[in-house]
Scaffold this active site. Structure first.
Site, mmCIF file in Angstrom:
data_model
loop_
_atom_site.group_PDB
_atom_site.id
_atom_site.type_symbol
_atom_site.label_atom_id
_atom_site.label_comp_id
_atom_site.label_asym_id
_atom_site.label_seq_id
_atom_site.Cartn_x
_atom_site.Cartn_y
_atom_site.Cartn_z
ATOM 1 N N ILE A 60 43.514 6.820 60.435
ATOM 2 C CA ILE A 60 42.627 5.938 59.688
ATOM 3 C C ILE A 60 41.367 5.743 60.518
ATOM 4 O O ILE A 60 41.381 5.902 61.735
ATOM 5 C CB ILE A 60 43.299 4.584 59.349
ATOM 6 C CG1 ILE A 60 43.891 3.905 60.591
ATOM 7 C CG2 ILE A 60 44.369 4.771 58.294
ATOM 8 C CD1 ILE A 60 44.582 2.583 60.287
ATOM 9 N N ASP A 61 40.280 5.433 59.840
ATOM 10 C CA ASP A 61 38.982 5.356 60.512
ATOM 11 C C ASP A 61 38.961 4.289 61.604
ATOM 12 O O ASP A 61 39.724 3.328 61.566
ATOM 13 C CB ASP A 61 37.882 5.043 59.497
ATOM 14 C CG ASP A 61 37.748 6.120 58.435
ATOM 15 O OD1 ASP A 61 38.076 7.272 58.732
ATOM 16 O OD2 ASP A 61 37.325 5.785 57.313
ATOM 17 N N LYS A 62 38.044 4.460 62.533
ATOM 18 C CA LYS A 62 37.897 3.526 63.652
ATOM 19 C C LYS A 62 37.834 2.071 63.179
ATOM 20 O O LYS A 62 38.524 1.202 63.715
ATOM 21 C CB LYS A 62 36.632 3.868 64.444
ATOM 22 C CG LYS A 62 36.299 2.861 65.543
ATOM 23 C CD LYS A 62 34.964 3.200 66.213
ATOM 24 C CE LYS A 62 34.582 2.137 67.228
ATOM 25 N NZ LYS A 62 33.276 2.403 67.854
#
Length: 304
Positions: A136-138
């Site tokens: 999942i994105d930062k």
């Protein structure tokens, strides 16, 4: 190098199928990759995965050793939701990168996992992403599953491809969505102008479907639950921007001027369910709404 002499009971069986039954740490798809890469021999000749074994065949298999990861373990606290000898489920905080990349080799989830798990992480996904099945994105918080054994990794990857890992998110988006629920069916691909971004791309995009349900409406925002039917890069963020309801705090796909100080999109992976890759048991995990998300919810409710 592993070596086998076949007996008559295996005559005519595909070599990938036979090896999958005799190399218990490796799945059939991984063995097919070994064949494709020229790491399987029958009687001294390299063979493909569809080779039919014969009595008294001399089979040799080279399983390449994992490269040494040039990333240091770091003592970073982890919010561990579940762990056994095959998988570990993490509640990732906002702001943490999942795996190292050029110029960013510290402070990632992988650094923390290397410290916590030691050598017990799958090496199938390369030296920079040990154990990482999906990410999942930062600036997206929430649940993700990490593989500690190779067989778990292979089986989870297959489930991801067949959409058998169920991922549910909550998000706050700009504007009021009046429909109580809906489906966004729009292909996603690289933005032809800004290559670091994704976009709805009807010519070169891949099939992408997101389901949403309204949980709460505010003065100029909507609280949503979202379910991924597919898992394209930045899928939820791109789809919500596409219907003109970008996620609050999204500096890439959202409004240039943000009303709330969020340090990134208000998007949280709050539920995760799948069939355990080893036991076959259906497992489900859920996390509470994180503090940063609750704070903005409270602000929105006060303005009603």
């Amino acid at each position: 190098m592993k070596e086998f002499i076949l007996n008559c009971d295996t005559d005519g069986v595909r070599i990938d199928s036979w090896l999958a039954g005799n190399l218990e740490d490796y799945s059939r798809s991984y063995i097919q990759k070994l064949c494709l890469d020229g790491n399987v021999w029958a009687n001294g000749i390299q063979v493909k995965s569809n080779y039919r074994v014969k009595t008294d065949d001399n089979i040799k298999v080279n399983v390449p050793e994992a490269e040494i990861l040039d990333v240091e373990p770091e003592d970073i606290p982890l919010d561990i939701v579940y762990e056994d000898k095959h998988i570990i489920v993490i509640n990732k905080p906002k702001g943490m990168v999942v795996h190292p990349a050029v110029g960013n080799y510290t402070g990632t989830l992988v650094n923390a996992l290397m410290k916590h798990c030691g050598d017990s992480l799958s090496d199938i996904n390369g030296v920079i992403r040990p154990g990482i099945v999906h990410r999942i994105d930062k600036d997206t918080s929430g649940l993700l599953v990490v593989a500690k054994s190779n067989i778990a990794h292979e089986r989870l990857s297959e489930k991801l491809k067949t959409h058998d890992i169920k991922r549910e998110y909550i998000a706050l988006v700009d504007g009021i969505i009046y429909e109580n629920s809906g489906k966004i069916d729009a292909p996603i691909g690289r933005n032809p102008v800004e290559r670091k971004k994704m976009c709805v791309n009807t010519e070169n995009g891949r099939n992408a479907i997101t389901h949403f349900k309204v949980l709460e409406r505010f003065q100029n925002a909507t609280y949503l639950e979202l379910k991924l039917e597919t898992g394209r890069t930045h899928q939820i963020r791109v789809h919500m921007a596409y219907i003109n309801h970008p996620i609050i705090g999204d500096m890439v796909y959202g409004r240039r001027k943000q009303k709330y100080k969020t340090k990134g999109q208000v998007l949280h992976a709050w539920r995760l369910s799948f069939q355990h890759p080893i036991t076959g048991e259906e497992v489900k995990f859920e996390t509470a709404v994180p503090e940063y998300f609750q704070r903005i919810l409270s602000q929105l409710r006060e303005n009603l």
